[in-house]
Motif scaffolding. Structure first.
Motif, PDB file in Angstrom:
ATOM      1  N   THR A  90       9.868  13.044 -17.155  1.00  0.00           N
ATOM      2  CA  THR A  90       9.426  12.123 -15.565  1.00  0.00           C
ATOM      3  C   THR A  90       9.012  10.842 -15.827  1.00  0.00           C
ATOM      4  O   THR A  90       7.619  11.358 -16.332  1.00  0.00           O
ATOM      5  CB  THR A  90       9.386  13.502 -14.532  1.00  0.00           C
ATOM      6  N   VAL A 122      10.996   7.771 -10.694  1.00  0.00           N
ATOM      7  CA  VAL A 122      10.239   8.169  -9.692  1.00  0.00           C
ATOM      8  C   VAL A 122       9.543   6.512  -9.272  1.00  0.00           C
ATOM      9  O   VAL A 122       8.354   6.550  -9.648  1.00  0.00           O
ATOM     10  CB  VAL A 122       9.934   9.546  -9.203  1.00  0.00           C
ATOM     11  N   THR A 160      14.668   7.946  -6.993  1.00  0.00           N
ATOM     12  CA  THR A 160      14.572   8.235  -7.917  1.00  0.00           C
ATOM     13  C   THR A 160      15.951   7.998  -8.528  1.00  0.00           C
ATOM     14  O   THR A 160      17.296   8.076  -8.160  1.00  0.00           O
ATOM     15  CB  THR A 160      14.964  10.139  -7.399  1.00  0.00           C
TER      16      THR A 160
END
Length: 280
Positions: free
Chosen positions: A95, A16, A37
């Protein structure tokens, strides 16, 4: 295909990315321009870079069964990376949250998730001609994989943290930036140690002695996120192929310079031979 088989053991992340004019100071709130993203993880980025440089490449790691995991697997496959060594696990896909400013500099926070469950056994890892690892998966897992590996072993010591002396001793190539070198305070005892110096290029040491230094070409910097991973893949493959160390370092710097001219963590690259200095 290359005569070098590359296996990358490491992280696979959903990226991200926020683009902004400048980095915030401590306690400051600034406005962002765009939010994107995409695909990332130092391990997966290095696997894609190796494949784009012309090496037959496989990835070993873990992703979740969530939509992000499927996106990461599809992206690796589309880039020509063998994903049979990627495990689906009952945890969220890793992430990475990145801030990128107008100068192309970045700040990154990683939430490991499924990366903490990366598999450490199997023929792919043991028999790889070239094995590349980083530290976005647990250090004990990296140490176990390195100890069992039979081929050329490259470790990108990022993010900066302490690692066992036995892991350093196994390195045929240890790659660090200046911050990581200060934190680690070590070299590969029996192999090469490369230190990246940002806009100043990189240097290569053997037995603690500098044996080569390469300048970074002057280019327009768009995004530095993928440059280090491309450099690692290029240098590992070049040294494993038996290139002269100076030639290998110069080629890896050219690959890194090519990478910063493109947005995202997985820039387009030419086959590695394209970057071999013409004077060689």
């Amino acid at each position: 295909m290359s005569d070098v088989d590359v296996v990358v053991f490491g992280s696979i992340n959903e990226d991200v990315t926020v683009h902004l004019a400048r980095m915030p100071e401590a306690g400051e709130t600034v406005g962002g321009r765009t939010l994107q993203t995409g695909c990332g993880g130092k391990g997966a980025n290095q696997a894609v870079a190796a494949a784009r440089l012309g090496a037959r490449t496989a990835m070993v790691g873990s992703v979740g069964t969530d939509p992000a995991g499927r996106r990461q697997l599809d992206a690796l496959h589309d880039a020509g990376v063998d994903t049979t060594g990627v495990r689906l696990v009952g945890a969220a896909t890793g992430t990475a949250l990145a801030l990128v400013d107008d100068d192309g500099e970045n700040r990154i926070v990683v939430v490991p998730g499924a990366n903490e469950l990366a598999p450490t056994n199997g023929d792919l890892l043991r028999d790889a001609a070239v094995l590349i690892c980083q530290l976005e998966v647990p250090v004990p897992a990296v140490a176990a994989v390195a100890a069992a590996a039979s081929g050329f072993f490259a470790l990108n010591a990022a993010p900066a943290m302490a690692v066992p002396s036995a892991l350093l001793a196994r390195c045929d190539l240890l790659v660090m930036n200046e911050t990581e070198r200060d934190a680690l305070g070590a070299i590969a005892p029996s192999g090469y140690t490369a230190v990246t110096l940002g806009a100043a290029g990189a240097l290569l040491l053997r037995d603690g002695r500098e044996i080569a230094r390469a300048a970074a070409p002057r280019v327009e910097v768009v995004d530095t996120i993928g440059a280090g991973d491309a450099f690692v893949a290029a240098l590992a493959i070049a040294l494993a192929r038996g290139w002269d160390p100076r030639t290998a370092l110069e080629a890896a710097c050219l690959v890194g310079a090519d990478a910063v001219q493109h947005p995202g963590a997985r820039p387009p690259l030419h086959p590695l031979e394209h970057y071999r200095p013409s004077s060689d």
